[in-house]
Design a protein around this motif. Structure first.
Motif, short mmCIF file in Angstrom:
data_model
loop_
_atom_site.label_atom_id
_atom_site.label_comp_id
_atom_site.label_asym_id
_atom_site.label_seq_id
_atom_site.Cartn_x
_atom_site.Cartn_y
_atom_site.Cartn_z
N LEU A 1 0.83 -1.20 0.00
CA LEU A 1 0.00 0.00 0.00
C LEU A 1 0.87 1.25 0.00
CD1 LEU A 1 -2.53 -1.13 2.77
CD2 LEU A 1 -2.89 -1.20 0.29
N PRO A 2 0.45 2.28 -0.75
CA PRO A 2 1.19 3.55 -0.69
C PRO A 2 0.93 4.23 0.66
CG PRO A 2 -0.82 3.82 -1.98
CD PRO A 2 -0.72 2.35 -1.64
N THR A 3 1.97 4.77 1.24
CA THR A 3 1.81 5.39 2.55
C THR A 3 2.83 6.50 2.74
OG1 THR A 3 1.71 4.95 4.94
CG2 THR A 3 3.40 3.81 3.70
N ILE B 1 -0.06 8.45 7.12
CA ILE B 1 -1.06 8.92 6.16
C ILE B 1 -1.23 7.85 5.08
CG2 ILE B 1 -1.67 10.70 4.47
CD1 ILE B 1 0.21 12.58 6.05
N MET B 2 -2.50 7.45 4.83
CA MET B 2 -2.78 6.43 3.82
C MET B 2 -4.02 6.83 3.03
SD MET B 2 -2.01 2.93 6.00
CE MET B 2 -1.81 1.96 4.52
N VAL B 3 -4.26 6.12 1.93
CA VAL B 3 -5.47 6.34 1.14
C VAL B 3 -6.64 5.76 1.93
CG1 VAL B 3 -6.63 5.88 -1.03
CG2 VAL B 3 -4.14 6.21 -0.99
N ARG B 4 -7.72 6.53 2.04
CA ARG B 4 -8.84 6.12 2.88
C ARG B 4 -10.08 5.79 2.06
NH1 ARG B 4 -6.29 4.79 7.47
NH2 ARG B 4 -4.95 6.49 8.23
N GLY B 5 -10.92 4.94 2.68
CA GLY B 5 -12.23 4.64 2.11
C GLY B 5 -12.14 4.00 0.74
#
Length: 317
Positions: free
Chosen positions: A118-120, A141-145
């Protein structure tokens, strides 16, 4: 304060930062500004940019960060925790505890349960919420939802309208399969230039930028390419101000194990004729230290030397 922007997407993590440093009086009056600075560092595992205090260590924050990370490339987290601890100590040594500083480290993490990467991004900062705190804090911080992407600005203020527009553009690129490193970088570059051209923020931000792109690990073919954004390589480049979008040799500091080098832009090349590329050794490699990278030049490096190839692999001495 500079502006830096990070995009987390399914195939690439891209960072763009401007190149201006500003000196101010205690009253906030600008007394000097200078472009051409490097505020970005790229390791084999992640890219990072800083905003705020520009003279940590011996006088250059990016070089100081590069040297710190070069000592910890083999750590489980590849040096993020150590960087936070070292930064805290260095701010104390230089009596800068009350000065704003933020470092964003962005790359990929493995989710073993879901068998995916996952990109973070990890934000290390002492000025969240608008005021400078007494200590650094770390935030993941990560991509949400249901979204495919996330855009994270830091430093000079980016309005909600500007950020919303960029988020929509990046998300649309991802949804339509047009999310190349170059397309993402172009959107982020335009955001930086929008800030640079605004009357209230432009004094602190340059229109020329540094760019790093980190492909998802399973898409990665080899190590660093300098001078051009390449889809399946770790890539660093710089783009000068003006209407041109030409990617050039030069850019962020590349960090290896106990070694670090900055690829110089064409205007900073060594004097004389011949191949017009150069590098600044930031951390002299030890016997066990090394960096391997590919240089993209115009004309191609191989052609400039009369070789049949269009590139060359170079290793620091």
């Amino acid at each position: 304060m500079t502006v830096l922007v990070t995009a987390l997407t399914p195939k690439h993590v891209v960072q763009v930062s401007d190149r201006r440093v500003v000196w101010r009086t205690k009253q906030g009056e600008i007394v000097k500004k200078q472009d051409g600075h490097v505020k970005a560092v790229f390791t084999r595992s992640f890219a990072c940019c800083y905003t705020g205090v520009a003279d940590l260590g011996s006088g250059d924050t990016a070089e100081w960060i590069a040297r710190e990370l070069s000592e910890h490339t083999m750590d489980p987290d590849r040096g993020v925790a150590s960087l936070m601890d070292s930064t805290t100590r260095q701010l104390g040594r230089q009596n800068y505890r009350d000065q704003p500083l933020a470092i964003i480290c962005a790359g990929w993490i493995s989710n073993k349960q879901k068998k995916e990467v996952l990109p973070t991004a990890t934000l290390i900062s002492n000025f969240e919420g608008g005021s400078v705190g007494s200590r650094l804090e770390a935030q993941r911080i990560m991509v949400r939802g249901s979204r495919l992407s996330a855009v994270v600005p830091k430093g000079q203020n980016v309005s909600a309208t500007e950020l919303g527009t960029v988020n929509r553009e990046i998300e649309k690129l991802c949804q339509t399969g047009r999310d190349s490193a170059r397309a993402i970088a172009q959107v982020l570059t335009e955001l930086v230039r929008t800030v640079a051209r605004s009357p209230d923020r432009g004094a602190y931000v340059s229109e020329d930028v540094l760019i790093t792109s980190s492909p998802r690990p399973d898409l990665l073919k080899a190590n660093f390419v300098v001078g051009k954004l390449v889809e399946d390589y770790l890539s660093v480049t710089c783009i000068q101000r003006g209407e041109t979008r030409l990617e050039q040799h030069g850019g962020p500091i590349i960090v290896g194990h106990k070694a670090a080098i900055q690829a110089l832009p064409p205007e900073d090349r060594p004097p004389g004729d011949g191949v017009f590329v150069g590098g600044k050794i930031v951390r002299t490699p030890e016997v066990s230290g090394s960096i391997i990278f590919m240089i993209i030049t115009s004309p191609p490096l191989g052609q400039a030397w009369g070789w049949p190839s269009e590139g060359a692999v170079a290793t620091t001495p």
